[in-house]
Design a protein around this motif. Sequence first.
Motif, PDB file in Angstrom:
ATOM      1  N   ARG A  92       0.834  -1.198   0.000  1.00  0.00           N
ATOM      2  CA  ARG A  92       0.000   0.000   0.000  1.00  0.00           C
ATOM      3  C   ARG A  92       0.869   1.249   0.000  1.00  0.00           C
ATOM      4  O   ARG A  92       1.900   1.308   0.658  1.00  0.00           O
ATOM      5  CB  ARG A  92      -0.934  -0.008   1.192  1.00  0.00           C
ATOM      6  CG  ARG A  92      -2.027  -1.052   1.028  1.00  0.00           C
ATOM      7  CD  ARG A  92      -2.941  -1.064   2.201  1.00  0.00           C
ATOM      8  NE  ARG A  92      -3.341   0.300   2.534  1.00  0.00           N
ATOM      9  CZ  ARG A  92      -4.062   0.576   3.608  1.00  0.00           C
ATOM     10  NH1 ARG A  92      -4.414  -0.397   4.425  1.00  0.00           N
ATOM     11  NH2 ARG A  92      -4.406   1.808   3.872  1.00  0.00           N
ATOM     12  N   GLU A  93       0.393   2.245  -0.729  1.00  0.00           N
ATOM     13  CA  GLU A  93       1.187   3.453  -0.896  1.00  0.00           C
ATOM     14  C   GLU A  93       1.398   4.160   0.426  1.00  0.00           C
ATOM     15  O   GLU A  93       2.434   4.787   0.637  1.00  0.00           O
ATOM     16  CB  GLU A  93       0.508   4.369  -1.918  1.00  0.00           C
ATOM     17  CG  GLU A  93       0.692   3.914  -3.357  1.00  0.00           C
ATOM     18  CD  GLU A  93       0.068   2.551  -3.634  1.00  0.00           C
ATOM     19  OE1 GLU A  93      -0.939   2.220  -2.972  1.00  0.00           O
ATOM     20  OE2 GLU A  93       0.586   1.827  -4.490  1.00  0.00           O
ATOM     21  N   ASP A  94       0.421   4.033   1.330  1.00  0.00           N
ATOM     22  CA  ASP A  94       0.580   4.655   2.650  1.00  0.00           C
ATOM     23  C   ASP A  94       1.849   4.146   3.315  1.00  0.00           C
ATOM     24  O   ASP A  94       2.610   4.906   3.910  1.00  0.00           O
ATOM     25  CB  ASP A  94      -0.603   4.289   3.559  1.00  0.00           C
ATOM     26  CG  ASP A  94      -1.894   4.844   3.028  1.00  0.00           C
ATOM     27  OD1 ASP A  94      -1.815   5.587   2.034  1.00  0.00           O
ATOM     28  OD2 ASP A  94      -2.939   4.544   3.604  1.00  0.00           O
ATOM     29  N   HIS A 181       5.784  13.161  -2.285  1.00  0.00           N
ATOM     30  CA  HIS A 181       5.137  14.453  -2.528  1.00  0.00           C
ATOM     31  C   HIS A 181       5.485  15.437  -1.437  1.00  0.00           C
ATOM     32  O   HIS A 181       5.847  16.578  -1.707  1.00  0.00           O
ATOM     33  CB  HIS A 181       3.618  14.279  -2.594  1.00  0.00           C
ATOM     34  CG  HIS A 181       3.176  13.441  -3.742  1.00  0.00           C
ATOM     35  ND1 HIS A 181       2.197  12.487  -3.637  1.00  0.00           N
ATOM     36  CD2 HIS A 181       3.593  13.395  -5.021  1.00  0.00           C
ATOM     37  CE1 HIS A 181       2.028  11.889  -4.791  1.00  0.00           C
ATOM     38  NE2 HIS A 181       2.856  12.419  -5.657  1.00  0.00           N
ATOM     39  N   PRO A 197      -1.178  19.711  -3.098  1.00  0.00           N
ATOM     40  CA  PRO A 197      -0.471  18.828  -4.033  1.00  0.00           C
ATOM     41  C   PRO A 197      -0.654  19.227  -5.482  1.00  0.00           C
ATOM     42  O   PRO A 197       0.179  18.904  -6.312  1.00  0.00           O
ATOM     43  CB  PRO A 197      -1.084  17.454  -3.745  1.00  0.00           C
ATOM     44  CG  PRO A 197      -2.421  17.744  -3.154  1.00  0.00           C
ATOM     45  CD  PRO A 197      -2.290  19.032  -2.414  1.00  0.00           C
ATOM     46  N   HIS A 198      -1.755  19.984  -5.799  1.00  0.00           N
ATOM     47  CA  HIS A 198      -1.988  20.262  -7.219  1.00  0.00           C
ATOM     48  C   HIS A 198      -0.913  21.164  -7.822  1.00  0.00           C
ATOM     49  O   HIS A 198      -0.627  21.053  -9.000  1.00  0.00           O
ATOM     50  CB  HIS A 198      -3.387  20.834  -7.434  1.00  0.00           C
ATOM     51  CG  HIS A 198      -3.600  22.118  -6.713  1.00  0.00           C
ATOM     52  ND1 HIS A 198      -3.978  22.157  -5.386  1.00  0.00           N
ATOM     53  CD2 HIS A 198      -3.481  23.404  -7.099  1.00  0.00           C
ATOM     54  CE1 HIS A 198      -4.104  23.411  -5.009  1.00  0.00           C
ATOM     55  NE2 HIS A 198      -3.805  24.185  -6.028  1.00  0.00           N
ATOM     56  N   ARG A 201       1.660  18.877  -9.102  1.00  0.00           N
ATOM     57  CA  ARG A 201       1.243  18.160 -10.307  1.00  0.00           C
ATOM     58  C   ARG A 201       1.349  19.037 -11.548  1.00  0.00           C
ATOM     59  O   ARG A 201       1.830  18.615 -12.598  1.00  0.00           O
ATOM     60  CB  ARG A 201      -0.200  17.678 -10.172  1.00  0.00           C
ATOM     61  CG  ARG A 201      -0.445  16.933  -8.923  1.00  0.00           C
ATOM     62  CD  ARG A 201      -1.225  15.683  -9.175  1.00  0.00           C
ATOM     63  NE  ARG A 201      -1.474  15.083  -7.874  1.00  0.00           N
ATOM     64  CZ  ARG A 201      -0.842  14.033  -7.432  1.00  0.00           C
ATOM     65  NH1 ARG A 201       0.039  13.421  -8.198  1.00  0.00           N
ATOM     66  NH2 ARG A 201      -1.082  13.562  -6.229  1.00  0.00           N
ATOM     67  N   VAL A 202       0.855  20.283 -11.385  1.00  0.00           N
ATOM     68  CA  VAL A 202       0.882  21.184 -12.534  1.00  0.00           C
ATOM     69  C   VAL A 202       2.327  21.407 -12.994  1.00  0.00           C
ATOM     70  O   VAL A 202       2.645  21.340 -14.175  1.00  0.00           O
ATOM     71  CB  VAL A 202       0.195  22.516 -12.182  1.00  0.00           C
ATOM     72  CG1 VAL A 202       0.383  23.528 -13.321  1.00  0.00           C
ATOM     73  CG2 VAL A 202      -1.279  22.294 -11.907  1.00  0.00           C
ATOM     74  N   SER A 205       3.795  18.363 -14.606  1.00  0.00           N
ATOM     75  CA  SER A 205       3.208  18.225 -15.931  1.00  0.00           C
ATOM     76  C   SER A 205       3.923  19.152 -16.924  1.00  0.00           C
ATOM     77  O   SER A 205       4.269  18.755 -18.046  1.00  0.00           O
ATOM     78  CB  SER A 205       1.718  18.545 -15.839  1.00  0.00           C
ATOM     79  OG  SER A 205       1.113  18.431 -17.080  1.00  0.00           O
ATOM     80  N   THR A 223       6.443   8.729 -12.371  1.00  0.00           N
ATOM     81  CA  THR A 223       5.487   8.865 -11.267  1.00  0.00           C
ATOM     82  C   THR A 223       5.424   7.545 -10.512  1.00  0.00           C
ATOM     83  O   THR A 223       5.264   6.477 -11.110  1.00  0.00           O
ATOM     84  CB  THR A 223       4.079   9.194 -11.800  1.00  0.00           C
ATOM     85  OG1 THR A 223       4.163  10.369 -12.603  1.00  0.00           O
ATOM     86  CG2 THR A 223       3.105   9.415 -10.666  1.00  0.00           C
ATOM     87  N   PRO A 225       2.881   6.129  -8.342  1.00  0.00           N
ATOM     88  CA  PRO A 225       1.513   6.507  -7.959  1.00  0.00           C
ATOM     89  C   PRO A 225       1.315   6.463  -6.447  1.00  0.00           C
ATOM     90  O   PRO A 225       1.653   5.495  -5.795  1.00  0.00           O
ATOM     91  CB  PRO A 225       0.652   5.454  -8.656  1.00  0.00           C
ATOM     92  CG  PRO A 225       1.491   4.986  -9.789  1.00  0.00           C
ATOM     93  CD  PRO A 225       2.912   5.051  -9.324  1.00  0.00           C
ATOM     94  N   GLY A 226       0.800   7.550  -5.934  1.00  0.00           N
ATOM     95  CA  GLY A 226       0.486   7.601  -4.520  1.00  0.00           C
ATOM     96  C   GLY A 226       1.677   7.848  -3.631  1.00  0.00           C
ATOM     97  O   GLY A 226       1.547   8.008  -2.439  1.00  0.00           O
ATOM     98  N   TYR A 229       7.717  11.062  -6.937  1.00  0.00           N
ATOM     99  CA  TYR A 229       8.381  11.043  -8.246  1.00  0.00           C
ATOM    100  C   TYR A 229       9.824  10.606  -8.089  1.00  0.00           C
ATOM    101  O   TYR A 229      10.428  10.734  -7.034  1.00  0.00           O
ATOM    102  CB  TYR A 229       8.330  12.431  -8.883  1.00  0.00           C
ATOM    103  CG  TYR A 229       6.932  12.919  -9.108  1.00  0.00           C
ATOM    104  CD1 TYR A 229       6.212  12.513 -10.233  1.00  0.00           C
ATOM    105  CD2 TYR A 229       6.334  13.772  -8.192  1.00  0.00           C
ATOM    106  CE1 TYR A 229       4.922  12.964 -10.431  1.00  0.00           C
ATOM    107  CE2 TYR A 229       5.054  14.220  -8.382  1.00  0.00           C
ATOM    108  CZ  TYR A 229       4.336  13.809  -9.501  1.00  0.00           C
ATOM    109  OH  TYR A 229       3.073  14.239  -9.700  1.00  0.00           O
TER     110      TYR A 229
END
Lengths: 238, 897
Positions: A92-94, A181, A197-198, A201-202, A205, A223, A225-226, A229
């Motif tokens: 699990r990513e947690d 993150h 967090p956005h 991400r931006v 991207s 990435t 995920p969760g 990077y």
Amino acid sequence: MTSEHTTDNLPRILIIDDELAIRRFLHTVLSRTEYALHEAENGHTGLAAAATFRPDVILLDLGLPDLDGIEVLRRIREWSPVPIIVLSVREREDDKVAALDAGADDYLTKPFGVSELRARIRAALRRSLQQTPEPVFVSADLSVDLSERRVTSHGEVIFLTPTEYDILRLLVTHAGKVMTHSQILKQVWGIAYLEQPHVLRVNISNLRRKIEADPSRPRHIITEPGVGYRLKVMEKAS
Amino acid sequence: MMANGDDIRPSPEAMLKLAQAEEVTAELGKLKIFLGYAAGVGKTYAMLEAAQQRKKDGRDVLAGYVESHGRPETDTLLEGLELLPRKNVTYMGVALQEMDLDAILTRRPQIVLVDELAHSNAPGSRHEKRWQDVEEILEAGIDVYTTVNIQHFESLNDVVTQITGITVRETVPDRLLDLAFEIKLIDIPPEDLLQRLHEGKVYIADQAAKAIEKFFRPGNLMALRELSLRRTAARVDDQMRAYMETRSIAGPWPTAERLMVCVSGSPYSEKLIRATCRLAEELKAQWFTVYIETPGVGRHIRENRELIWHNLRLAEGLGAQVATVSATDISAAVMEYAHKHNITKIVIGKPNKSRWRELISPPIVDSIIRFSGAVDVVVVSFEPEQHKKSVPKQRQRRPFELGGYAASCALIAVATLLCELLRPFLEPTNMVMFYLLAVVVASVRFGRKPAMLSALLGVLAFDFFFVPPIMTFAVADTQYLLTFLGLFVVGVVISTLMARARERAEVIRVREVQTASLYYLSRDLAASADIDAVLKALVRNVEEALEAQVVILLPEGERLDIVAFSAGLILDIKEQAVADWAFRNNRMAGRATDTLVSASLIYLPLQTPASVLGVIGVRLRHDRSYHSPENRRLLDAFATQAAMALERIQFSRQAEQAQILQARENLERALLNSISHDLRTPLATVTGVLSSLRDDESRLSEQERSELLETAAGEAERLNRFVGNLLDMTRIEAGAVRLHLEPCDVQDLVGCALAALEQRIGNREISFKMLPVMPLVPMDLVLMTQVVVNLLDNSLKYSPPGKPIEIVASTESSWLLLEVADRGQGVPEHDLKRVFDKFYRIPIPEGAGGTGLGLSICKGIVEAHGGEISAENRTDGGLRIVIRLPLRTTERQHHDF
């Protein structure tokens, strides 16, 4: 619990895992590739061995019978920056984030392939043995000159915003390692941005659009995920 | 029950009876009765002696209620026994001490001593009588030692009265004697008893001293002693018979007699019932008590309602089966009932009508005897002085009766006035017609007695005003005497006929109302599909039919819950306790019953042959309504109907649940089969490869070895994927997955999925198109990556290697649309929905080795995001999966799923 290896100049690896089968497997695949190995079957002996054996890399299982792996991580981090690679069935990513935030350098979910493990160990060793960071990072077509703040792709200079550059620099200094993150947010924007967090991400991207040939199949900034990077380290040719 | 010499097997009935008795006694406590024939024989003393002995044996003995009357010998025996404090009850300002039943039930000793079984409890106690307390203690599995005198047993009550001239009011049903595990007869010769009486060793309450003195005559004592000895002997006889029956010992078998007694509201009925009970006991026969209700005696019913009800209750208490039958012809109804129930003997009272009345209406006894056929008829006679025992008739005056008399007088006055006006035109004899008319009107409007008064007044008025000599009662022409007689007789006959017709109509009306209300209830109940509807129908119908307030309680776990009630009806804790008692003991309780009579409602258990489903409580408007047999019957019918309706709904629910369970079981079995297959197959390959590498390594070529290893690695990978899927599925189904919604870049999502499948994709062409500007979409990137991975994985598996796979992302109002399309075979139209079911696999001959879980995991994840997933076949071949995700977070997504 002592290793039979006598040569002192081999990189030393400490394996902390309670499963005999896993220890035996690691012993088999790693001893051939010239490492000095030491094994510990629980958290407490592992902590003691970390102090006495002075390993260059620690392979740590999270599900230990006496201490939780995260706790072991924290206690080692109190006094040593030695690279720690977590090997765990917890997928699990947690759990990954918790381990990475607690100071783990890498995280491998069991079952894993031998070549993957070797690559991660090599990367970790490279980071720990490297005393002063290289001023120029090169991976395939991407090169980052940290002293001159210059980024090129296929030889062409790429213009980045200061934030994008800060992110890339952070990833470059930890090349091959997963940055969570919160680690990136904390170090680039400061602690106030942890819940935003956005923005990350931006920026990622945008960064990809500039340095990746196909942003939907990124080759440099991967990435997890969760989790976060990771900047992939590739040989020059490609 | 037939038995003859060669038949040595015990009769099944006997074995069944024994089994039932054992079953009951296994749960019940054992009752030991210390039976005496008078006060002072030493029952309490004997009981305490026995209790001390039991205590020495190590049993847990509690003195629940012992009355020593201050006798020192008795007090000595009480020493060392645990005495239960008595409960103080205040009734009408008088402090009374009663046995604390609840304390006994909580304390739960092995044996309880309860003195004076026939005692009547203070009003407001749970039970009217102490023997009911004892029954409850026994039902709780506690043994009881008790004392009682022979004259208190119900069936002997009237015999005792005849012997001693004293009516014993505190009675105990005979069934307690049968229930007793052991009866100990405490017998001392009457001379000794009298001696003790003179020595003052017998306790006599002051106020009763005189009566008791009369009671303690040698003759009385001898008779009572004989009675008790005989009763005990009869019981020993019973046990002997039971023993013989179960052991198939041939003996003087009693014939299977079935007795029937017909009762009415007559004061003799009680004696008739007791006589039948004794007879039934002697014959070891089952007995029935029947009351025949006829429309012709409707008024009679009303007046004797109390008495009839009392009689039927008495018979029930004595062990009879009780029935009320409606009929027009009493003797026909009696015979019909007798035939239906295989009655062998009918018991009826000897009529005490005078000769001339017998001529007018022949006694029912005669016609019963005439039609009785094979059935014996036993006629019981009564001494005339018994009459004084009759319950005083409660005559209900009709409110308008006095008015009726006045109106009758007025009618006659009007008739007289009319006749006066018409005197010039009419003969006096024709004026009689006016009076006759007045009588008819009076009988129609005001009933029988006012009509008779009007007939009498009419005769007098006619005589006084119109028969010469006028204004005197003298009659000149004796022919008028005939006119008078005619007028009077016709008046009486008409009024009688009218009254009877009215009563008949009234009875029919009442019956009609009852039938109608029952019909309405059953119609409503039949239409009710769930419990709520049944309850509503029940409350409404009982309210309407009985003008009552209703409450219904159903069990909810350990306790009763009020599930429906009439407006304005509130149950306090005490009332609920009564309801609870009725439910647990499966007996009616509360007002106008034997138990907990101080309650303001009557509670009936809603019982079916199989179980007790709840309790209905009813509060009637008038006190006397509680005792009306019609109301009781109607209530019973309502309760039975409601219980059946509730049971029906329970059954249908159970059936439904069984069906669901069955379906689930089937699914689970299929699931397990599938899982074990999917887990074992790759394992088998891996194990096979490993063993061949270990055992045959030398014989394998390099190429074979690498092929084997390749296969094993692939299978291990597949196994890992499958276990991962299973875990995901389990997490999703268990609701253990928490969404971490974060604004995500769709490009990143696709990139992650492609990266995860990098090796499998190889050189396969995968195109990704999206709008130039895409908003960030709130999603759990990890889970959504898995969705896209699963979809791509399916496309890779189910479409030919040369064909491209297309991914398209777009927006549509407030939704993100993500499509994954391939050029495979697609899915049969009727299976398009089923592809998202667990373990659905597209039947492909070679088998692509999917887990059958991928799409159902996708569905779970997408729906958790508040989105939708659907499958469609592309018009030009291939399958397209479309995911719709909301662009903005909705309420639901903040919660766990």
